[in-house]
Design a protein around this motif. Structure first.
Motif, PDB file in Angstrom:
ATOM      1  N   ALA A 173       0.828  -1.203   0.000  1.00 40.80           N
ATOM      2  CA  ALA A 173       0.000   0.000   0.000  1.00 40.80           C
ATOM      3  C   ALA A 173       0.866   1.258   0.000  1.00 40.80           C
ATOM      4  O   ALA A 173       0.591   2.218  -0.731  1.00 40.80           O
ATOM      5  CB  ALA A 173      -0.937  -0.001   1.207  1.00 40.80           C
ATOM      6  N   LEU A 174       1.924   1.253   0.798  1.00 36.12           N
ATOM      7  CA  LEU A 174       2.829   2.406   0.827  1.00 36.12           C
ATOM      8  C   LEU A 174       3.570   2.567  -0.492  1.00 36.12           C
ATOM      9  O   LEU A 174       3.758   3.685  -0.981  1.00 36.12           O
ATOM     10  CB  LEU A 174       3.826   2.270   1.986  1.00 36.12           C
ATOM     11  CG  LEU A 174       3.253   2.431   3.384  1.00 36.12           C
ATOM     12  CD1 LEU A 174       4.311   2.098   4.428  1.00 36.12           C
ATOM     13  CD2 LEU A 174       2.715   3.826   3.594  1.00 36.12           C
ATOM     14  N   LEU A 175       3.970   1.461  -1.092  1.00 36.09           N
ATOM     15  CA  LEU A 175       4.652   1.507  -2.379  1.00 36.09           C
ATOM     16  C   LEU A 175       3.725   2.051  -3.461  1.00 36.09           C
ATOM     17  O   LEU A 175       4.119   2.900  -4.270  1.00 36.09           O
ATOM     18  CB  LEU A 175       5.161   0.113  -2.753  1.00 36.09           C
ATOM     19  CG  LEU A 175       6.028  -0.001  -3.986  1.00 36.09           C
ATOM     20  CD1 LEU A 175       7.304   0.819  -3.818  1.00 36.09           C
ATOM     21  CD2 LEU A 175       6.373  -1.454  -4.246  1.00 36.09           C
ATOM     22  N   GLU A 176       2.486   1.596  -3.463  1.00 40.26           N
ATOM     23  CA  GLU A 176       1.495   2.071  -4.439  1.00 40.26           C
ATOM     24  C   GLU A 176       1.240   3.564  -4.250  1.00 40.26           C
ATOM     25  O   GLU A 176       1.185   4.326  -5.217  1.00 40.26           O
ATOM     26  CB  GLU A 176       0.193   1.286  -4.271  1.00 40.26           C
ATOM     27  CG  GLU A 176      -0.895   1.679  -5.231  1.00 40.26           C
ATOM     28  CD  GLU A 176      -2.177   0.902  -4.988  1.00 40.26           C
ATOM     29  OE1 GLU A 176      -3.245   1.486  -5.184  1.00 40.26           O
ATOM     30  OE2 GLU A 176      -2.092  -0.277  -4.588  1.00 40.26           O
ATOM     31  N   CYS A 177       1.126   3.995  -3.024  1.00 39.18           N
ATOM     32  CA  CYS A 177       0.906   5.409  -2.728  1.00 39.18           C
ATOM     33  C   CYS A 177       2.091   6.260  -3.174  1.00 39.18           C
ATOM     34  O   CYS A 177       1.914   7.321  -3.777  1.00 39.18           O
ATOM     35  CB  CYS A 177       0.651   5.593  -1.238  1.00 39.18           C
ATOM     36  SG  CYS A 177       0.284   7.279  -0.757  1.00 39.18           S
ATOM     37  N   SER A 178       3.302   5.793  -2.892  1.00 40.34           N
ATOM     38  CA  SER A 178       4.478   6.562  -3.310  1.00 40.34           C
ATOM     39  C   SER A 178       4.597   6.614  -4.819  1.00 40.34           C
ATOM     40  O   SER A 178       5.011   7.628  -5.384  1.00 40.34           O
ATOM     41  CB  SER A 178       5.748   5.982  -2.695  1.00 40.34           C
ATOM     42  OG  SER A 178       6.052   4.723  -3.254  1.00 40.34           O
ATOM     43  N   ASN A 179       4.209   5.540  -5.499  1.00 35.53           N
ATOM     44  CA  ASN A 179       4.226   5.547  -6.968  1.00 35.53           C
ATOM     45  C   ASN A 179       3.200   6.526  -7.526  1.00 35.53           C
ATOM     46  O   ASN A 179       3.461   7.203  -8.520  1.00 35.53           O
ATOM     47  CB  ASN A 179       3.982   4.144  -7.526  1.00 35.53           C
ATOM     48  CG  ASN A 179       5.185   3.242  -7.349  1.00 35.53           C
ATOM     49  OD1 ASN A 179       6.313   3.719  -7.217  1.00 35.53           O
ATOM     50  ND2 ASN A 179       4.958   1.940  -7.322  1.00 35.53           N
ATOM     51  N   THR A 237       4.666  10.107  -7.000  1.00 36.51           N
ATOM     52  CA  THR A 237       5.772  10.434  -7.889  1.00 36.51           C
ATOM     53  C   THR A 237       5.390  10.312  -9.358  1.00 36.51           C
ATOM     54  O   THR A 237       6.137  10.732 -10.223  1.00 36.51           O
ATOM     55  CB  THR A 237       6.997   9.543  -7.624  1.00 36.51           C
ATOM     56  OG1 THR A 237       6.635   8.181  -7.817  1.00 36.51           O
ATOM     57  CG2 THR A 237       7.532   9.780  -6.224  1.00 36.51           C
ATOM     58  N   GLY A 238       4.236   9.724  -9.640  1.00 39.20           N
ATOM     59  CA  GLY A 238       3.776   9.578 -11.021  1.00 39.20           C
ATOM     60  C   GLY A 238       4.351   8.372 -11.734  1.00 39.20           C
ATOM     61  O   GLY A 238       4.197   8.242 -12.947  1.00 39.20           O
ATOM     62  N   LYS A 239       5.014   7.515 -11.014  1.00 33.93           N
ATOM     63  CA  LYS A 239       5.572   6.296 -11.621  1.00 33.93           C
ATOM     64  C   LYS A 239       4.472   5.267 -11.776  1.00 33.93           C
ATOM     65  O   LYS A 239       3.590   5.138 -10.947  1.00 33.93           O
ATOM     66  CB  LYS A 239       6.693   5.723 -10.762  1.00 33.93           C
ATOM     67  CG  LYS A 239       7.911   6.598 -10.681  1.00 33.93           C
ATOM     68  CD  LYS A 239       8.965   5.937  -9.833  1.00 33.93           C
ATOM     69  CE  LYS A 239      10.196   6.810  -9.691  1.00 33.93           C
ATOM     70  NZ  LYS A 239      11.193   6.191  -8.833  1.00 33.93           N
ATOM     71  N   ILE A 240       4.556   4.524 -12.831  1.00 34.69           N
ATOM     72  CA  ILE A 240       3.618   3.427 -13.061  1.00 34.69           C
ATOM     73  C   ILE A 240       4.345   2.144 -12.710  1.00 34.69           C
ATOM     74  O   ILE A 240       5.417   1.879 -13.243  1.00 34.69           O
ATOM     75  CB  ILE A 240       3.119   3.400 -14.514  1.00 34.69           C
ATOM     76  CG1 ILE A 240       2.398   4.715 -14.808  1.00 34.69           C
ATOM     77  CG2 ILE A 240       2.239   2.193 -14.752  1.00 34.69           C
ATOM     78  CD1 ILE A 240       1.980   4.866 -16.251  1.00 34.69           C
ATOM     79  N   PRO A 241       3.780   1.327 -11.817  1.00 31.38           N
ATOM     80  CA  PRO A 241       4.474   0.091 -11.423  1.00 31.38           C
ATOM     81  C   PRO A 241       4.566  -0.867 -12.593  1.00 31.38           C
ATOM     82  O   PRO A 241       3.701  -0.935 -13.463  1.00 31.38           O
ATOM     83  CB  PRO A 241       3.591  -0.478 -10.309  1.00 31.38           C
ATOM     84  CG  PRO A 241       2.261   0.151 -10.483  1.00 31.38           C
ATOM     85  CD  PRO A 241       2.488   1.473 -11.156  1.00 31.38           C
ATOM     86  N   ALA A 242       5.671  -1.617 -12.610  1.00 30.38           N
ATOM     87  CA  ALA A 242       5.893  -2.595 -13.671  1.00 30.38           C
ATOM     88  C   ALA A 242       4.899  -3.737 -13.528  1.00 30.38           C
ATOM     89  O   ALA A 242       4.575  -4.167 -12.426  1.00 30.38           O
ATOM     90  CB  ALA A 242       7.326  -3.130 -13.584  1.00 30.38           C
ATOM     91  N   GLN A 243       4.414  -4.237 -14.675  1.00 28.36           N
ATOM     92  CA  GLN A 243       3.466  -5.345 -14.661  1.00 28.36           C
ATOM     93  C   GLN A 243       4.198  -6.631 -14.295  1.00 28.36           C
ATOM     94  O   GLN A 243       5.339  -6.842 -14.691  1.00 28.36           O
ATOM     95  CB  GLN A 243       2.819  -5.513 -16.037  1.00 28.36           C
ATOM     96  CG  GLN A 243       2.014  -4.310 -16.481  1.00 28.36           C
ATOM     97  CD  GLN A 243       0.810  -4.062 -15.579  1.00 28.36           C
ATOM     98  OE1 GLN A 243       0.358  -4.947 -14.863  1.00 28.36           O
ATOM     99  NE2 GLN A 243       0.287  -2.842 -15.616  1.00 28.36           N
ATOM    100  N   GLY A 244       3.533  -7.478 -13.517  1.00 22.39           N
ATOM    101  CA  GLY A 244       4.120  -8.766 -13.117  1.00 22.39           C
ATOM    102  C   GLY A 244       5.216  -8.593 -12.097  1.00 22.39           C
ATOM    103  O   GLY A 244       6.210  -9.300 -12.115  1.00 22.39           O
TER     104      GLY A 244
END
Length: 154
Positions: A136-142, A145-152
């Motif tokens: 949840a914290l990683l998703e919030c920080s992304n 910052t506007g980063k899109i998490p890598a798929q998979g």
């Protein structure tokens, strides 16, 4: 002991052992501060009354006050660390109140202890909860910052 952000700025290696060592020093610094303040007050009164010139050598009150405040700040950090350690201990007791039996004989098992299987399930649930919080914290920080998490990902 817990690891708290204030540890790195604590005096004498960052341990709670600094508190008893600093208390007598704090008392002597306080006494010295009051003595210097009294001397300055007497000298200023004499100067105001025209009895004495400003030639006398009197210690600086502001320097002594800064030393006293620095020591008080160190004591405050030590006390905050002690409070954090105590809070962590209470939280640890609250969230894991029972111990895993360490005895090898069945008759020596403590009645308050958790069976090993229950202990494992409790630890697995705590790890799962920690992973959920991390994600949840990683998703919030992304998102921030506007980063899109890598798929998979992990």
């Amino acid at each position: 002991m817990s690891t708290v952000g204030a540890i790195s700025v604590l005096p004498q290696g960052g341990s709670l052992a600094a508190v008893p060592l600093n208390l007598p020093r704090c008392a002597s610094d306080d006494t010295n501060l009051m003595k210097i303040a009294a001397q300055n007050l007497v000298q200023n009164t004499n100067i105001d009354n025209g009895q004495k010139s400003n030639d006398g050598l009197v210690q600086r009150f502001d320097k002594s006050l800064e030393e006293f405040y620095a020591l008080c700040d160190q004591l405050e950090l030590c006390l905050r660390l002690a409070y954090e350690c105590l809070s962590q201990s209470f939280d640890s007791t609250k969230h894991s109140p029972n111990l895993v039996p360490t005895a090898t004989k069945p008759d020596a098992v403590q009645t308050e202890s958790l069976p090993y299987t229950q202990y494992l399930s409790m630890i697995k649930s705590q790890i799962s909860c920690a992973k959920d919080i991390h994600n949840a914290l990683l998703e919030c920080s992304n998102k921030i910052t506007g980063k899109i998490p890598a798929q998979g990902g992990p």
